[in-house]
Design a protein around this motif. Structure first.
Motif, short mmCIF file in Angstrom:
data_model
loop_
_atom_site.label_atom_id
_atom_site.label_comp_id
_atom_site.label_asym_id
_atom_site.label_seq_id
_atom_site.Cartn_x
_atom_site.Cartn_y
_atom_site.Cartn_z
N TYR A 185 0.86 -1.19 0.00
CA TYR A 185 0.00 0.00 0.00
C TYR A 185 0.89 1.24 0.00
CZ TYR A 185 -3.81 -3.17 1.06
OH TYR A 185 -4.73 -4.19 0.98
N PRO A 186 0.60 2.20 -0.86
CA PRO A 186 1.44 3.40 -0.90
C PRO A 186 1.25 4.33 0.30
CG PRO A 186 -0.36 3.61 -2.46
CD PRO A 186 -0.43 2.21 -1.89
N ASP A 187 0.06 4.26 0.92
CA ASP A 187 -0.21 5.13 2.06
C ASP A 187 -1.35 4.55 2.88
OD1 ASP A 187 -2.65 5.89 0.73
OD2 ASP A 187 -1.52 7.41 -0.38
N LEU A 188 -1.57 5.13 4.05
CA LEU A 188 -2.62 4.65 4.96
C LEU A 188 -4.00 4.74 4.32
CD1 LEU A 188 -3.51 3.60 7.73
CD2 LEU A 188 -3.62 5.99 8.49
N ASP A 189 -4.29 5.82 3.61
CA ASP A 189 -5.60 5.96 2.98
C ASP A 189 -5.89 4.82 2.01
OD1 ASP A 189 -6.20 8.24 4.42
OD2 ASP A 189 -5.53 9.61 2.83
N SER A 190 -4.88 4.39 1.27
CA SER A 190 -5.05 3.27 0.34
C SER A 190 -5.35 1.98 1.09
CB SER A 190 -3.80 3.09 -0.51
OG SER A 190 -3.56 4.24 -1.28
N ARG B 192 -5.45 1.38 12.18
CA ARG B 192 -4.66 2.56 12.55
C ARG B 192 -3.75 2.25 13.74
NH1 ARG B 192 -9.62 5.47 11.27
NH2 ARG B 192 -9.22 6.82 9.50
N ARG B 193 -4.31 1.57 14.74
CA ARG B 193 -3.51 1.20 15.91
C ARG B 193 -2.41 0.23 15.52
NH1 ARG B 193 -8.57 0.55 18.52
NH2 ARG B 193 -8.16 -1.66 18.72
N LEU B 194 -2.72 -0.70 14.65
CA LEU B 194 -1.74 -1.68 14.19
C LEU B 194 -0.53 -0.99 13.55
CD1 LEU B 194 -1.18 -4.75 13.67
CD2 LEU B 194 -2.30 -4.43 11.47
N LEU B 195 -0.80 0.13 12.89
CA LEU B 195 0.27 0.88 12.23
C LEU B 195 0.86 1.96 13.12
CD1 LEU B 195 -1.19 1.11 8.65
CD2 LEU B 195 0.65 -0.33 9.48
N GLY B 196 0.59 1.87 14.41
CA GLY B 196 1.24 2.79 15.34
C GLY B 196 0.50 4.08 15.56
#
Length: 187
Positions: free
Chosen positions: A62-67, A171-175
Protein backbone atom coordinates in the motif's frame (compact mmCIF):
# COMPACT_ATOMS: atom_id res chain seq x y z
CA UNK A 1 -16.89 -5.03 45.46
CA UNK A 2 -15.84 -6.38 42.09
CA UNK A 3 -18.62 -6.08 39.53
CA UNK A 4 -19.78 -9.33 37.91
CA UNK A 5 -18.40 -10.36 34.55
CA UNK A 6 -20.80 -9.71 31.70
CA UNK A 7 -21.67 -12.78 29.68
CA UNK A 8 -22.19 -12.47 25.96
CA UNK A 9 -20.51 -10.38 23.38
CA UNK A 10 -20.61 -6.64 23.09
CA UNK A 11 -17.82 -4.83 21.32
CA UNK A 12 -16.87 -1.70 23.21
CA UNK A 13 -13.27 -0.95 22.37
CA UNK A 14 -11.41 0.52 25.30
CA UNK A 15 -9.51 3.32 23.63
CA UNK A 16 -7.86 5.94 25.79
CA UNK A 17 -8.68 9.51 24.94
CA UNK A 18 -5.83 10.77 22.78
CA UNK A 19 -5.48 13.16 19.88
CA UNK A 20 -5.35 11.63 16.43
CA UNK A 21 -1.82 11.17 15.20
CA UNK A 22 -0.68 9.75 11.90
CA UNK A 23 1.00 6.34 11.83
CA UNK A 24 4.74 6.35 12.17
CA UNK A 25 6.72 6.67 8.94
CA UNK A 26 8.18 3.17 9.28
CA UNK A 27 4.91 1.39 10.07
CA UNK A 28 3.50 1.10 6.55
CA UNK A 29 6.69 -0.34 5.00
CA UNK A 30 6.85 -2.81 7.90
CA UNK A 31 3.19 -3.72 7.27
CA UNK A 32 3.82 -4.11 3.55
CA UNK A 33 6.88 -6.29 4.15
CA UNK A 34 5.58 -8.40 7.03
CA UNK A 35 5.60 -12.18 6.55
CA UNK A 36 2.23 -13.39 5.26
CA UNK A 37 1.42 -15.63 8.24
CA UNK A 38 2.34 -12.94 10.76
CA UNK A 39 0.32 -10.32 8.94
CA UNK A 40 -2.76 -12.53 8.62
CA UNK A 41 -2.82 -13.14 12.36
CA UNK A 42 -2.61 -9.42 13.05
CA UNK A 43 -5.30 -8.61 10.50
CA UNK A 44 -7.65 -11.18 12.03
CA UNK A 45 -7.37 -9.15 15.24
CA UNK A 46 -8.70 -6.16 13.30
CA UNK A 47 -11.66 -7.99 11.74
CA UNK A 48 -12.23 -11.68 12.26
CA UNK A 49 -12.85 -12.66 8.66
CA UNK A 50 -10.39 -14.92 6.84
CA UNK A 51 -11.48 -13.65 3.42
CA UNK A 52 -11.21 -9.99 4.49
CA UNK A 53 -7.76 -10.73 5.92
CA UNK A 54 -6.66 -12.47 2.73
CA UNK A 55 -7.88 -9.64 0.52
CA UNK A 56 -6.21 -6.92 2.60
CA UNK A 57 -2.94 -8.88 2.75
CA UNK A 58 -3.01 -9.78 -0.96
CA UNK A 59 -3.19 -6.16 -2.15
CA UNK A 60 0.10 -5.15 -0.56
CA UNK A 61 2.10 -3.02 -0.93
CA UNK A 62 0.00 0.00 0.00
CA UNK A 63 1.44 3.40 -0.90
CA UNK A 64 -0.21 5.13 2.06
CA UNK A 65 -2.62 4.65 4.96
CA UNK A 66 -5.60 5.96 2.98
CA UNK A 67 -5.05 3.27 0.34
CA UNK A 68 -4.90 0.57 3.01
CA UNK A 69 -8.07 1.83 4.69
CA UNK A 70 -9.90 2.04 1.35
CA UNK A 71 -8.91 -1.54 0.52
CA UNK A 72 -10.01 -2.68 3.98
CA UNK A 73 -13.38 -0.95 3.53
CA UNK A 74 -13.88 -2.47 0.10
CA UNK A 75 -13.06 -5.96 1.41
CA UNK A 76 -15.46 -5.47 4.32
CA UNK A 77 -18.30 -4.41 2.01
CA UNK A 78 -17.97 -7.76 0.24
CA UNK A 79 -18.49 -9.92 3.33
CA UNK A 80 -21.16 -12.57 2.86
CA UNK A 81 -23.83 -12.94 5.56
CA UNK A 82 -21.95 -15.98 6.92
CA UNK A 83 -18.66 -14.05 7.01
CA UNK A 84 -20.35 -11.14 8.73
CA UNK A 85 -21.80 -13.56 11.30
CA UNK A 86 -18.32 -14.99 11.93
CA UNK A 87 -16.86 -11.51 12.39
CA UNK A 88 -19.68 -10.49 14.74
CA UNK A 89 -19.24 -13.68 16.78
CA UNK A 90 -15.59 -12.81 17.42
CA UNK A 91 -16.37 -9.44 19.02
CA UNK A 92 -16.17 -9.41 22.81
CA UNK A 93 -16.71 -6.99 25.64
CA UNK A 94 -13.55 -5.52 27.13
CA UNK A 95 -13.46 -4.89 30.84
CA UNK A 96 -15.37 -1.88 32.07
CA UNK A 97 -13.44 0.50 34.32
CA UNK A 98 -13.06 -0.87 37.87
CA UNK A 99 -15.08 1.99 39.36
CA UNK A 100 -18.16 1.19 37.23
CA UNK A 101 -21.30 0.78 39.29
CA UNK A 102 -22.84 -2.67 39.48
CA UNK A 103 -26.07 -1.17 38.16
CA UNK A 104 -24.24 -0.26 34.94
CA UNK A 105 -23.24 -3.90 34.47
CA UNK A 106 -26.83 -4.94 35.01
CA UNK A 107 -28.19 -2.37 32.57
CA UNK A 108 -25.62 -3.22 29.92
CA UNK A 109 -26.18 -6.95 30.32
CA UNK A 110 -29.96 -6.55 30.02
CA UNK A 111 -29.64 -4.33 26.94
CA UNK A 112 -27.14 -6.71 25.36
CA UNK A 113 -29.38 -9.72 26.02
CA UNK A 114 -32.38 -7.96 24.47
CA UNK A 115 -30.30 -6.99 21.43
CA UNK A 116 -28.90 -10.49 20.91
CA UNK A 117 -32.35 -12.05 21.36
CA UNK A 118 -33.81 -9.73 18.74
CA UNK A 119 -31.01 -9.86 16.16
CA UNK A 120 -29.14 -13.10 16.88
CA UNK A 121 -25.68 -11.52 16.85
CA UNK A 122 -23.39 -9.44 19.03
CA UNK A 123 -23.88 -5.71 19.41
CA UNK A 124 -20.95 -3.77 17.96
CA UNK A 125 -20.20 -0.09 18.04
CA UNK A 126 -17.17 2.03 17.30
CA UNK A 127 -16.45 4.41 20.15
CA UNK A 128 -13.30 6.04 18.81
CA UNK A 129 -14.83 9.52 18.84
CA UNK A 130 -16.53 9.13 22.24
CA UNK A 131 -14.86 10.33 25.43
CA UNK A 132 -14.09 7.42 27.81
CA UNK A 133 -16.36 8.77 30.56
CA UNK A 134 -19.28 8.94 28.09
CA UNK A 135 -18.90 5.50 26.51
CA UNK A 136 -21.17 3.48 28.77
CA UNK A 137 -24.05 5.95 28.35
CA UNK A 138 -23.42 6.10 24.61
CA UNK A 139 -23.48 2.31 24.30
CA UNK A 140 -26.67 1.95 26.34
CA UNK A 141 -28.36 4.68 24.29
CA UNK A 142 -27.21 3.09 21.03
CA UNK A 143 -28.38 -0.40 21.97
CA UNK A 144 -31.80 0.90 22.98
CA UNK A 145 -32.08 2.98 19.81
CA UNK A 146 -30.94 0.18 17.51
CA UNK A 147 -33.41 -2.26 19.06
CA UNK A 148 -36.05 -0.37 17.05
CA UNK A 149 -34.36 -1.32 13.75
CA UNK A 150 -35.69 -4.16 11.65
CA UNK A 151 -33.24 -7.10 11.43
CA UNK A 152 -32.07 -6.33 7.89
CA UNK A 153 -31.46 -2.67 8.69
CA UNK A 154 -29.61 -3.58 11.89
CA UNK A 155 -27.38 -6.05 10.09
CA UNK A 156 -26.32 -3.22 7.78
CA UNK A 157 -25.67 -0.94 10.78
CA UNK A 158 -23.64 -3.67 12.51
CA UNK A 159 -21.61 -4.23 9.33
CA UNK A 160 -20.85 -0.50 9.14
CA UNK A 161 -19.79 -0.47 12.80
CA UNK A 162 -17.49 -3.44 12.14
CA UNK A 163 -15.90 -1.52 9.26
CA UNK A 164 -15.30 1.39 11.64
CA UNK A 165 -13.78 -0.91 14.24
CA UNK A 166 -11.52 -2.50 11.61
CA UNK A 167 -10.33 0.94 10.48
CA UNK A 168 -9.49 1.98 14.05
CA UNK A 169 -7.72 -1.29 14.71
CA UNK A 170 -5.70 -0.93 11.49
CA UNK A 171 -4.66 2.56 12.55
CA UNK A 172 -3.51 1.20 15.91
CA UNK A 173 -1.74 -1.68 14.19
CA UNK A 174 0.27 0.88 12.23
CA UNK A 175 1.24 2.79 15.34
CA UNK A 176 -1.63 5.24 15.60
CA UNK A 177 -3.04 6.78 18.77
CA UNK A 178 -3.46 3.55 20.74
CA UNK A 179 -0.21 1.81 19.83
CA UNK A 180 0.93 1.51 23.46
CA UNK A 181 -1.98 -0.81 24.23
CA UNK A 182 -2.04 -2.60 20.89
CA UNK A 183 0.20 -5.68 21.21
CA UNK A 184 0.16 -6.22 17.46
CA UNK A 185 1.65 -2.85 16.55
CA UNK A 186 4.28 -2.79 13.80
CA UNK A 187 6.23 0.04 15.45
Amino acid sequence: MTPPHLPGQVAIPALPEQPRVPPTASALPAFNGAPEADLRGRLLDCLHSPRWTERVAAHRPYPDLDSLLAAADEAAYDLTPAELSLALAAETLPALPPDTYEAAYTALDAARAAYEARFGHAFVISLAAIRPNERLDHVLTAIRSRLANDPEEERAVAAEELRGLARERLRRLLGGPDRATCPTSFT
